[in-house]
Motif scaffolding. Structure first.
Motif, PDB file in Angstrom:
ATOM      1  N   LYS A 135     -75.215  68.381 -21.009  1.00 56.37           N
ATOM      2  CA  LYS A 135     -74.302  68.887 -19.972  1.00 56.37           C
ATOM      3  C   LYS A 135     -75.075  69.361 -18.747  1.00 56.37           C
ATOM      4  O   LYS A 135     -76.033  70.114 -18.872  1.00 56.37           O
ATOM      5  CB  LYS A 135     -73.480  70.063 -20.514  1.00 56.37           C
ATOM      6  N   THR A 163     -68.085  75.019 -15.003  1.00 57.08           N
ATOM      7  CA  THR A 163     -67.564  74.264 -16.149  1.00 57.08           C
ATOM      8  C   THR A 163     -68.711  73.414 -16.698  1.00 57.08           C
ATOM      9  O   THR A 163     -69.774  73.317 -16.095  1.00 57.08           O
ATOM     10  CB  THR A 163     -66.383  73.357 -15.762  1.00 57.08           C
ATOM     11  N   ASN A 164     -68.465  72.823 -17.861  1.00 54.37           N
ATOM     12  CA  ASN A 164     -69.465  71.964 -18.509  1.00 54.37           C
ATOM     13  C   ASN A 164     -70.725  72.768 -18.870  1.00 54.37           C
ATOM     14  O   ASN A 164     -71.861  72.322 -18.671  1.00 54.37           O
ATOM     15  CB  ASN A 164     -69.846  70.786 -17.606  1.00 54.37           C
ATOM     16  N   TRP A 212     -73.026  61.193 -16.877  1.00 52.98           N
ATOM     17  CA  TRP A 212     -73.836  61.378 -18.077  1.00 52.98           C
ATOM     18  C   TRP A 212     -73.190  60.624 -19.234  1.00 52.98           C
ATOM     19  O   TRP A 212     -71.969  60.574 -19.372  1.00 52.98           O
ATOM     20  CB  TRP A 212     -74.024  62.849 -18.438  1.00 52.98           C
ATOM     21  N   THR A 237     -78.493  70.385 -24.656  1.00 50.33           N
ATOM     22  CA  THR A 237     -77.240  69.651 -24.428  1.00 50.33           C
ATOM     23  C   THR A 237     -77.484  68.584 -23.370  1.00 50.33           C
ATOM     24  O   THR A 237     -78.522  68.560 -22.703  1.00 50.33           O
ATOM     25  CB  THR A 237     -76.108  70.574 -23.934  1.00 50.33           C
ATOM     26  N   GLN A 284     -78.832  75.274 -22.242  1.00 48.00           N
ATOM     27  CA  GLN A 284     -78.070  74.345 -21.406  1.00 48.00           C
ATOM     28  C   GLN A 284     -78.871  73.069 -21.117  1.00 48.00           C
ATOM     29  O   GLN A 284     -78.383  71.951 -21.297  1.00 48.00           O
ATOM     30  CB  GLN A 284     -77.696  75.019 -20.086  1.00 48.00           C
TER      31      GLN A 284
END
Length: 542
Positions: A470, A488-489, A12, A468, A464
């Motif tokens: 992420k 994570t992330n 990303w 974002t 999420q």
């Protein structure tokens, strides 16, 4: 709440996310509900336009009927240069106006009393912006067909309908109904929205009078002019008989008759998943145009060269994308998500594009099965960039990332997994189209409806994926019989459940930001994440 991940690895890009765009006064005038817009509510447009292809010139007028919500005397009308307003009248009296770029502020003489229904008439003319790369950089497309006859069309999503006609150019306020009268050269036909009431024949021209009985967003209004032939059929749908009409260039009639057999297949699939077609009163049309296509309401435009896929390409690279005509299916899906349910602010354009990109998957599901549909939507992940959030900045007419298409579709596909109940998921999709029937909406309204209907708090889920860049990463460690795992992330509080297959045995797991562990009776040989969840996974050393 359950949540899930995917084991393909994606990169990303964060660089563009950190760059903040600069906005101007024009962006605010175009993209916000200004004081000069807020005090009046649209009722009706009567748009009349003469199109002169030889000169790339248009002229005409628009009657704007509105209800007074607050007593004000300054009204904003939008029209983009190089088009010019010639005059504005109310009850036969000429009015004065001041212009600031695309926005024109009209001083009304008649007292505007709360509850009154009034009209203004705006006369205009000029050579409108010519589309450079329609429909992405829209305006008028002035082309000719293979027989040398003019082939003309409009497209204006994002750019704004005011690129070719004067109107209240903000998505929050849809007109309740609309009359459209288009004058063309004698040997050509216009196809616009709604139903054709009559054709007024003159010596050197014809005027086509159309009427739209339903609310319509301004970018959904269109002109399509060509040497068209017409054929059609009647579809027996959920609300009764629906007229389905097709207008294509004369030389393409036979190809269209074969390719457009997919249109009733589309209607059957989407009425199943989304509920009744939202515009029975206006019918459904497919109209050939000299660009790829656009979701003009009840007048869906088509330029996919009568091929399956996206101009013959499979965007999923799975083979399933060649089983249907991408433009026919995708743009028709917008009749539910864009034309029935319409965003109030362009920042929330994902409401149109995520659900409609997902509709491709649901079409495949209905006609080719659930496994095929899953393969298709997972395959489209290769088109995701994760360059910036899906939701854009508000009040400046700015959309978010193009990832609203296939990241959005995969977000919705993931949500379907969390429900573990396809009939409930179908009920939610149909419920959206019933709850927000012919309405303009915000992201919050859509999020709240899905959370309430699903019984799952989806706050962090939507944060999420929409807000974002992420993609959740499931980190896991294996040591003999023990599995440790965590996310994570992720945003704070993200704890989406997901399905894992351990040594071939599938079960639900509930990761969050902290390490969790589970011990098995045998040594762990394989760990697989269900690919139907849009997450990444990463094995690390114990």
């Amino acid at each position: 709440m359950k949540k899930i991940t995917k084991c393909l690895l994606f990169g990303w890009a964060l660089s563009s996310y950190s760059q903040q765009p600069t906005f101007t006064k024009q962006d605010t005038l175009r993209g916000s509900i200004t004081p000069e817009r807020s005090w009046w509510d649209l009722n009706f447009y009567n748009l009349s336009v003469e199109v002169k292809p030889d000169e790339k010139f248009i002229s005409g007028s628009n009657i704007i009927r509105y209800t007074v919500l607050e007593e004000q005397q300054l009204l904003q009308v939008d029209l983009q240069p190089p088009l010019i307003i010639e005059k504005i009248t109310q009850e036969g009296e000429d009015l004065n106006w001041e212009s600031n770029g695309n926005a024109h502020f009209v001083t009304l003489k008649k007292p505007q009393r709360k509850g009154d229904v009034n009209e203004i008439k705006v006369y205009y003319s000029g050579q409108p912006k010519e589309a450079v790369r329609a429909p992405w950089d829209g305006g008028f497309s002035w082309k000719k067909d293979s027989n040398g006859k003019y082939f003309v069309a409009t497209s204006c999503q994002g750019l704004g309908a005011s690129v070719w006609w004067p109107n209240k150019d903000h998505m929050y306020d849809e007109v309740d109904s609309m009359a459209i009268s288009i004058t063309t050269p004698k040997d050509l036909m216009d196809v616009s929205n709604g139903r054709l009431l009559k054709v007024e024949e003159k010596k050197d021209s014809n005027t086509y009078h159309w009427y739209v009985a339903n609310p319509i967003n301004n970018y959904g209004v269109n002109i399509n002019i060509g040497d068209y032939v017409h054929f059609g059929e009647t579809y027996n749908g959920e609300k009764g008989k629906l007229s389905m009409d097709y207008y294509v260039l004369r030389d393409n009639e036979e190809k269209a008759k074969e390719q457009f057999k997919q249109a009733p297949m589309m209607m059957e699939a989407f009425e199943h998943w989304f509920g009744p077609y939202p515009f029975y009163e206006d019918g459904f049309k497919l109209v050939e145009v000299p660009y790829l296509g656009m979701e003009h309401q009840s007048s869906v435009t088509y330029g996919n060269q009568f091929k399956n896929g996206y101009l013959g390409r499979d965007l999923s690279k799975t083979g399933w994308g060649l089983k249907f005509d991408f433009i026919l299916i995708h743009e028709s899906g917008h009749e539910w998500f864009a034309n029935n349910i319409t965003y109030k602010d362009m920042a929330d354009m994902w409401i149109h594009e995520s659900f409609t990109a997902y509709s491709e998957n649901l079409y495949v599901d209905y006609h080719f099965g659930k496994k095929a549909a899953s393969e298709y939507v997972v395959g489209t992940r290769a088109n995701i960039n994760n360059d910036k959030p899906i939701i854009g900045p508000y009040n400046v007419n700015k959309q978010g990332s193009g990832d609203m298409y296939y990241k959005g579709a995969n977000m919705l596909h993931t949500l379907r997994q969390l429900l573990e109940d396809d009939e409930k998921w179908r009920t939610i999709l149909r419920g959206l189209n019933k709850e927000f029937y012919h309405k303009t909406v915000t992201t919050k309204e859509i999020e709240d409806y899905i959370s309430k209907s699903s019984g799952i708090d989806l706050t962090q889920f939507f944060d999420q994926y929409l807000r974002t860049v992420k993609i959740p990463i499931l980190e896991y460690e294996v040591k003999n019989k023990q599995l440790r795992f965590r996310y994570t992330n992720i945003v704070n509080g993200f704890d989406m459940p997901l399905r894992l297959s351990i040594n071939g045995s599938e079960d639900w797991y509930y990761p969050n930001a902290g390490w969790k562990s589970k011990t098995y009776e045998e040594d762990i040989q394989t760990v697989e994440v269900d690919e139907n969840f849009y997450v990444d996974s990463k094995s690390i050393l114990f």
